[in-house]
Design an enzyme around this catalytic site. Structure first.
Site, PDB file in Angstrom:
ATOM      1  N   GLU A   1      40.680  23.099  81.034  1.00  0.00           N
ATOM      2  CA  GLU A   1      41.328  24.006  80.088  1.00  0.00           C
ATOM      3  C   GLU A   1      40.648  23.953  78.716  1.00  0.00           C
ATOM      4  O   GLU A   1      40.059  22.930  78.358  1.00  0.00           O
ATOM      5  CB  GLU A   1      42.792  23.583  79.909  1.00  0.00           C
ATOM      6  CG  GLU A   1      43.635  23.765  81.160  1.00  0.00           C
ATOM      7  CD  GLU A   1      44.166  25.177  81.312  1.00  0.00           C
ATOM      8  OE1 GLU A   1      43.421  26.148  81.069  1.00  0.00           O
ATOM      9  OE2 GLU A   1      45.344  25.305  81.689  1.00  0.00           O
TER      10      GLU A   1
ATOM     11  N   HIS B   1      38.961  29.065  81.359  1.00  0.00           N
ATOM     12  CA  HIS B   1      38.967  27.793  82.090  1.00  0.00           C
ATOM     13  C   HIS B   1      38.187  27.906  83.390  1.00  0.00           C
ATOM     14  O   HIS B   1      38.069  28.964  83.992  1.00  0.00           O
ATOM     15  CB  HIS B   1      40.379  27.235  82.290  1.00  0.00           C
ATOM     16  CG  HIS B   1      41.210  27.873  83.362  1.00  0.00           C
ATOM     17  ND1 HIS B   1      42.344  28.600  83.100  1.00  0.00           N
ATOM     18  CD2 HIS B   1      41.093  27.870  84.712  1.00  0.00           C
ATOM     19  CE1 HIS B   1      42.868  29.015  84.237  1.00  0.00           C
ATOM     20  NE2 HIS B   1      42.137  28.594  85.237  1.00  0.00           N
TER      21      HIS B   1
ATOM     22  N   ASP C   1      39.836  21.680  92.612  1.00  0.00           N
ATOM     23  CA  ASP C   1      41.024  21.156  91.936  1.00  0.00           C
ATOM     24  C   ASP C   1      42.244  21.178  92.848  1.00  0.00           C
ATOM     25  O   ASP C   1      42.216  21.739  93.938  1.00  0.00           O
ATOM     26  CB  ASP C   1      41.285  21.950  90.647  1.00  0.00           C
ATOM     27  CG  ASP C   1      41.183  23.459  90.851  1.00  0.00           C
ATOM     28  OD1 ASP C   1      41.189  23.910  92.013  1.00  0.00           O
ATOM     29  OD2 ASP C   1      41.094  24.185  89.856  1.00  0.00           O
TER      30      ASP C   1
ATOM     31  N   ASN D   1      41.522  32.566  79.996  1.00  0.00           N
ATOM     32  CA  ASN D   1      41.252  31.796  78.770  1.00  0.00           C
ATOM     33  C   ASN D   1      39.918  31.047  78.839  1.00  0.00           C
ATOM     34  O   ASN D   1      39.646  30.181  78.016  1.00  0.00           O
ATOM     35  CB  ASN D   1      42.406  30.811  78.494  1.00  0.00           C
ATOM     36  CG  ASN D   1      42.553  29.752  79.589  1.00  0.00           C
ATOM     37  OD1 ASN D   1      41.789  29.736  80.555  1.00  0.00           O
ATOM     38  ND2 ASN D   1      43.534  28.885  79.450  1.00  0.00           N
TER      39      ASN D   1
HETATM   40  C1  GLP Z   1      43.102  28.803  88.947  1.00  0.00           C
HETATM   41  C2  GLP Z   1      42.002  27.933  89.493  1.00  0.00           C
HETATM   42  C3  GLP Z   1      40.647  28.358  88.970  1.00  0.00           C
HETATM   43  C4  GLP Z   1      40.460  29.852  89.117  1.00  0.00           C
HETATM   44  C5  GLP Z   1      41.521  30.571  88.342  1.00  0.00           C
HETATM   45  C6  GLP Z   1      41.369  32.082  88.366  1.00  0.00           C
HETATM   46  O1  GLP Z   1      43.509  28.436  87.677  1.00  0.00           O
HETATM   47  N1  GLP Z   1      42.224  26.544  89.171  1.00  0.00           N
HETATM   48  O2  GLP Z   1      39.635  27.663  89.685  1.00  0.00           O
HETATM   49  O3  GLP Z   1      39.185  30.231  88.645  1.00  0.00           O
HETATM   50  O4  GLP Z   1      42.758  30.200  88.929  1.00  0.00           O
HETATM   51  O5  GLP Z   1      42.283  32.643  89.225  1.00  0.00           O
HETATM   52  P1  GLP Z   1      42.374  34.176  89.588  1.00  0.00           P
HETATM   53  O6  GLP Z   1      41.201  34.428  90.462  1.00  0.00           O
HETATM   54  O7  GLP Z   1      43.676  34.262  90.320  1.00  0.00           O
HETATM   55  O8  GLP Z   1      42.338  34.938  88.328  1.00  0.00           O
END
Ligand code: GLP
Length: 238
Positions: free
Chosen positions: A139, A134, A63, A132
């Site tokens: 989302e 995602h 992404d 959440n």
């Molecule tokens: C972002 C990314 C996700 C990732 C998520 C978790 O939202 N788009 O791909 O899984 O962060 O992040 P963290 O590892 O900082 O909790």
């Protein structure tokens, strides 16, 4: 779904790095799907330390924020350069990102899907998970996009990503481009890493047996080769 639980985040990160390194050993020309986020930082650090040969690998990032060109230091592209891509021997032409600054974002999503298909699909996609539930920027909602699309970020996700924006959620773009759940599920193998208490609820919900757009991660139950790598804190509800 295979589940591997480790005592702490460092051990879980090491296990995921080893899985990726092994994939590159067995199949040097692997096509990898890669995530960003705090959890991935330790995985990439360990991967750089192991130092597998990336010369024939190709990568696709999950992404990107809308409105941020690759050179912007807050973009996921810049994040990946910092933590992994500039530290391994991957040729520049083997690295693929969604361009969040493209003029025509729908055309950009279609181009990305075509590029993944032209590479022969993804062999291994590594995922993190949002608190959440995602995945990438898919989302929770009433419907999910199957393929790469433009996504509106929830307030919770903008807060979770504020670290890249000097801790200010209001500075986090409201939109992103993301692979869809169908794109991800088409990968031949999936590894998801979740560490810390904040992920425990989403991980527990993944095991409820329900597959629902309100928990995008629940769709991973449909995949025949998914490995969940957890630390004890993230697995406490299991
Ligand atoms: C972002 C990314 C996700 C990732 C998520 C978790 O939202 N788009 O791909 O899984 O962060 O992040 P963290 O590892 O900082 O909790």
């Amino acid at each position: 779904m295979k589940v591997r639980i480790f005592a702490d985040a460092a051990r879980a990160s090491r296990a995921v790095a080893r899985l990726v390194a092994r994939q590159l050993e067995v199949q040097p020309a692997s096509v990898l799907g890669l995530p960003t986020g705090r959890t991935s930082v330790a995985v990439y650090k360990e991967l750089v330390r192991i130092g597998p040969d990336f010369s024939r690998a190709r990568t696709f990032n999950l992404d990107e924020f809308v409105g941020l060109p690759a050179q912007n230091r807050r973009s996921f592209h810049a994040f990946m350069d910092r933590h992994l891509l500039c530290r391994v021997n991957i040729p520049a032409g083997h690295v693929h990102f969604l361009d969040g600054a493209a003029d025509d974002l729908d055309a950009e999503c279609a181009r990305f899907e075509r590029a993944i298909a032209a590479a022969g699909g993804m062999d291994l996609v590594v995922l993190g998970i949002g608190a959440n539930g995602h995945i990438g920027f898919n989302e929770p909602g009433t419907t999910l996009f199957a393929r790469t699309h433009r996504a509106r970020l929830t307030a919770a996700t903008r807060r979770a990503n504020a670290g890249l924006f000097a801790g200010r959620p209001s500075k986090v773009p409201r939109e992103a481009l993301s692979m869809g759940m169908g794109t991800i599920l088409a990968a031949r193998a999936i590894v998801l890493i979740a560490t810390g208490r904040s992920k425990a609820r989403a991980i527990t919900a993944m095991f409820s047996g329900r597959i629902t757009p309100s928990l995008p991660a629940s769709f991973l139950q449909l995949h025949p080769d998914t490995t969940l790598v957890l630390d004890r804190a993230a697995s406490r509800g299991l």
